[in-house]
Scaffold this motif. Structure first.
Motif, PDB file in Angstrom:
ATOM      1  N   GLU A  48       0.944  -1.204  -0.123  1.00 35.12           N
ATOM      2  CA  GLU A  48      -0.028   0.227  -0.068  1.00 35.12           C
ATOM      3  C   GLU A  48       0.957   1.110   0.071  1.00 35.12           C
ATOM      4  N   ARG A  49       1.811   1.275   0.746  1.00 35.50           N
ATOM      5  CA  ARG A  49       2.944   2.402   0.874  1.00 35.50           C
ATOM      6  C   ARG A  49       3.514   2.624  -0.425  1.00 35.50           C
ATOM      7  N   ASP A  50       4.518   1.482  -0.601  1.00 38.24           N
ATOM      8  CA  ASP A  50       5.498   1.509  -1.947  1.00 38.24           C
ATOM      9  C   ASP A  50       4.851   1.220  -3.336  1.00 38.24           C
ATOM     10  N   GLY A  51       3.885   0.537  -3.190  1.00 44.14           N
ATOM     11  CA  GLY A  51       3.390  -0.086  -4.699  1.00 44.14           C
ATOM     12  C   GLY A  51       3.927  -1.491  -5.220  1.00 44.14           C
ATOM     13  N   PHE A  52       4.700  -1.886  -4.486  1.00 39.39           N
ATOM     14  CA  PHE A  52       5.476  -3.213  -4.904  1.00 39.39           C
ATOM     15  C   PHE A  52       5.893  -3.913  -3.736  1.00 39.39           C
ATOM     16  N   LEU A  53       6.070  -5.238  -4.016  1.00 41.48           N
ATOM     17  CA  LEU A  53       6.664  -6.312  -3.011  1.00 41.48           C
ATOM     18  C   LEU A  53       7.645  -7.114  -3.658  1.00 41.48           C
ATOM     19  N   VAL A  54       8.720  -7.488  -3.198  1.00 42.73           N
ATOM     20  CA  VAL A  54       9.814  -8.265  -3.428  1.00 42.73           C
ATOM     21  C   VAL A  54      10.104  -9.609  -2.577  1.00 42.73           C
ATOM     22  N   PHE A  55      10.122 -10.801  -3.271  1.00 47.58           N
ATOM     23  CA  PHE A  55      10.104 -11.917  -2.678  1.00 47.58           C
ATOM     24  C   PHE A  55      11.272 -12.662  -3.324  1.00 47.58           C
ATOM     25  N   ASN A  56      12.568 -12.780  -2.739  1.00 44.13           N
ATOM     26  CA  ASN A  56      13.719 -13.572  -3.182  1.00 44.13           C
ATOM     27  C   ASN A  56      13.211 -15.084  -3.027  1.00 44.13           C
ATOM     28  N   ASN A  57      13.918 -15.825  -4.151  1.00 48.51           N
ATOM     29  CA  ASN A  57      13.945 -17.362  -4.067  1.00 48.51           C
ATOM     30  C   ASN A  57      12.337 -17.909  -4.273  1.00 48.51           C
ATOM     31  N   PHE A  58      11.559 -17.130  -4.766  1.00 44.64           N
ATOM     32  CA  PHE A  58       9.839 -17.579  -4.862  1.00 44.64           C
ATOM     33  C   PHE A  58      10.161 -18.903  -5.649  1.00 44.64           C
ATOM     34  N   LEU A  59      10.646 -18.769  -6.767  1.00 45.74           N
ATOM     35  CA  LEU A  59      10.660 -20.229  -7.551  1.00 45.74           C
ATOM     36  C   LEU A  59      12.016 -21.297  -7.192  1.00 45.74           C
ATOM     37  N   ASP A  60      11.752 -22.362  -7.088  1.00 42.98           N
ATOM     38  CA  ASP A  60      13.139 -23.235  -6.759  1.00 42.98           C
ATOM     39  C   ASP A  60      14.005 -23.150  -8.091  1.00 42.98           C
ATOM     40  N   LYS A  61      15.320 -23.842  -7.836  1.00 48.71           N
ATOM     41  CA  LYS A  61      16.386 -23.532  -9.026  1.00 48.71           C
ATOM     42  C   LYS A  61      15.669 -24.725 -10.161  1.00 48.71           C
ATOM     43  N   LEU A 184      15.128  -3.879 -12.746  1.00 49.37           N
ATOM     44  CA  LEU A 184      13.792  -3.201 -12.740  1.00 49.37           C
ATOM     45  C   LEU A 184      14.313  -2.022 -11.630  1.00 49.37           C
ATOM     46  N   MET A 185      13.922  -0.860 -11.981  1.00 46.54           N
ATOM     47  CA  MET A 185      14.168   0.583 -11.047  1.00 46.54           C
ATOM     48  C   MET A 185      12.521   0.928 -10.984  1.00 46.54           C
ATOM     49  N   LEU A 186      12.245   1.133  -9.544  1.00 44.08           N
ATOM     50  CA  LEU A 186      10.710   1.522  -9.264  1.00 44.08           C
ATOM     51  C   LEU A 186      10.770   2.757  -8.437  1.00 44.08           C
ATOM     52  N   ILE A 187       9.713   3.630  -8.543  1.00 37.83           N
ATOM     53  CA  ILE A 187       9.860   4.975  -7.650  1.00 37.83           C
ATOM     54  C   ILE A 187       8.678   4.595  -6.737  1.00 37.83           C
ATOM     55  N   PRO A 188       9.073   4.136  -5.264  1.00 39.25           N
ATOM     56  CA  PRO A 188       7.949   3.735  -4.544  1.00 39.25           C
ATOM     57  C   PRO A 188       6.964   4.934  -4.135  1.00 39.25           C
ATOM     58  N   GLY A 189       5.868   4.528  -4.062  1.00 39.51           N
ATOM     59  CA  GLY A 189       4.845   5.590  -3.748  1.00 39.51           C
ATOM     60  C   GLY A 189       4.094   6.310  -4.929  1.00 39.51           C
ATOM     61  N   SER A 190       4.818   6.216  -5.933  1.00 39.82           N
ATOM     62  CA  SER A 190       4.090   6.690  -7.290  1.00 39.82           C
ATOM     63  C   SER A 190       3.061   6.186  -7.645  1.00 39.82           C
ATOM     64  N   HIS A 191       2.450   5.046  -7.129  1.00 39.62           N
ATOM     65  CA  HIS A 191       1.274   4.614  -7.648  1.00 39.62           C
ATOM     66  C   HIS A 191       0.159   5.436  -7.112  1.00 39.62           C
ATOM     67  N   LYS A 192       0.413   6.115  -6.324  1.00 39.58           N
ATOM     68  CA  LYS A 192      -0.463   7.092  -5.749  1.00 39.58           C
ATOM     69  C   LYS A 192      -1.143   8.279  -6.503  1.00 39.58           C
ATOM     70  N   THR A 193      -0.110   8.640  -7.440  1.00 37.18           N
ATOM     71  CA  THR A 193      -0.446   9.512  -8.251  1.00 37.18           C
ATOM     72  C   THR A 193      -0.472   9.245  -9.839  1.00 37.18           C
ATOM     73  N   PHE A 194      -1.329   9.763 -10.697  1.00 38.95           N
ATOM     74  CA  PHE A 194      -1.338   9.507 -12.126  1.00 38.95           C
ATOM     75  C   PHE A 194      -0.818  10.732 -12.705  1.00 38.95           C
ATOM     76  N   ILE A 195       0.043  10.420 -13.544  1.00 37.80           N
ATOM     77  CA  ILE A 195       0.699  11.577 -14.264  1.00 37.80           C
ATOM     78  C   ILE A 195       0.211  11.588 -15.729  1.00 37.80           C
ATOM     79  N   PRO A 196      -0.610  12.453 -16.174  1.00 31.50           N
ATOM     80  CA  PRO A 196      -1.147  12.606 -17.601  1.00 31.50           C
ATOM     81  C   PRO A 196      -0.036  12.801 -18.608  1.00 31.50           C
TER      82      PRO A 196
END
Length: 311
Positions: A48-61, A184-196
């Protein structure tokens, strides 16, 4: 350019317009539905705060190895190279993306219906969902080109008619993500604003924009303001890591100048209650491999024993 009366996020305008504060929820589930799933309350709050989540090793080798074998096969398959859903690098025959991958690969199709993933989707979207778009992204060592800053929702809204912000993207790394191979680069919190964005959308814009996006890109001024306010994050991690990001989160990636390739599986869930309408830019519909309008029924989870089969 006129905007539709039901357009809550007008874009592709003739002149710059002020950013719009998001009117849609970020997490659409409520009450018990919000907590009934794989994501903890702390993870939901972070999304909700950042607009993304990260999970390392979600799929096995071993699972990643099978997908890597598929990737190599696609690179050497002339029919895949000639497919309309395959995007090559500008002026080259090197593959940039293969779209509609969930319809080409039973293994990928099963992944999109993984019960744990669908549980996350239900928590975030508050409903059943279908695959709006899927692809494999290739970024070879030394020559892999970057992706310009953008909000996926801006494109899907303007060019596909996605009415509201009720979609979520899943990106699973097939190779290690390092600081050097264009993560991938992301701007945390940017999901709360729409930029036309400014500029009329030409017909069949996707034929050039998927190689290099020039429309639907926020101005340098707006991007700098967002980055100054929120910063930039570039998650790294081993092959098999998962990044979940909200459809309006601003993101990009640099060119890969390292010797090490970067490739990922990418699939987008849209709520069944957020079906596509006519494109808000007024153009004709894009191909189904970019904006699925055919198979929009709720996805059924795969049984665990079927999920373990190689496919």
């Amino acid at each position: 350019m006129e905007t539709r009366t039901d357009d809550f996020y007008p874009t592709r305008l003739e002149r710059p317009a002020a950013p719009i504060t998001r009117i849609d929820p970020i997490i659409h589930s409520q009450g018990k539905d919000r907590t009934n799933g794989p994501l903890s309350e702390a993870e939901l709050a972070m999304y909700e705060r950042d607009g993304f989540l990260v999970f390392n090793n979600f799929l096995d080798k071993e699972t990643i190895r099978r997908f890597q074998d598929d990737l190599e096969a696609y690179e050497n398959d002339d029919s895949i190279l000639r497919s309309e859903g395959t995007i090559t690098e500008t002026g080259k025959q090197e593959i940039r993306s293969v779209f509609g991958i969930h319809e080409l690969s039973s293994r990928f199709d099963k992944l999109t219906r993984n019960p744990e993933i669908l549980g996350m989707v239900h928590q975030l979207l508050g409903s059943d969902a279908y695959i709006h778009q899927s692809r494999i992204n290739f970024k070879p060592g030394f020559h892999g080109k970057g992706f310009d800053w953008h909000s996926d929702f801006e494109t899907w809204h303007a060019e596909d008619g996605m009415p509201r912000m009720r979609a979520v993207s899943f990106s699973i790394a097939l190779t290690d993500n390092t600081p050097f191979n264009g993560p991938l680069m992301l701007i945390p919190g940017s999901h709360k604003t729409f930029i036309p964005c400014v500029g009329r959308t030409p017909e069949d814009n996707y034929q050039s924009s998927l190689k290099k996006q020039e429309l639907g890109v926020p101005s340098d001024k707006d991007l700098k303001k967002m980055a100054d306010q929120h910063g930039i994050k570039a998650p790294t991690g081993p092959a098999g890591s998962l990044i979940i990001f909200e459809c309006n989160t601003l993101h990009a990636s640099n060119a890969n100048m390292s010797p090490w390739p970067r490739s990922n599986l990418f699939f987008v869930y849209n709520s069944v209650e957020n079906q596509l309408t006519a494109p808000f830019c007024g153009n004709k519909l894009r191909p189904d491999f970019l904006s699925n309008r055919t198979n929009t029924s709720a996805l059924a989870p795969v049984a665990k024993d079927e999920l373990q089969r190689t496919g």
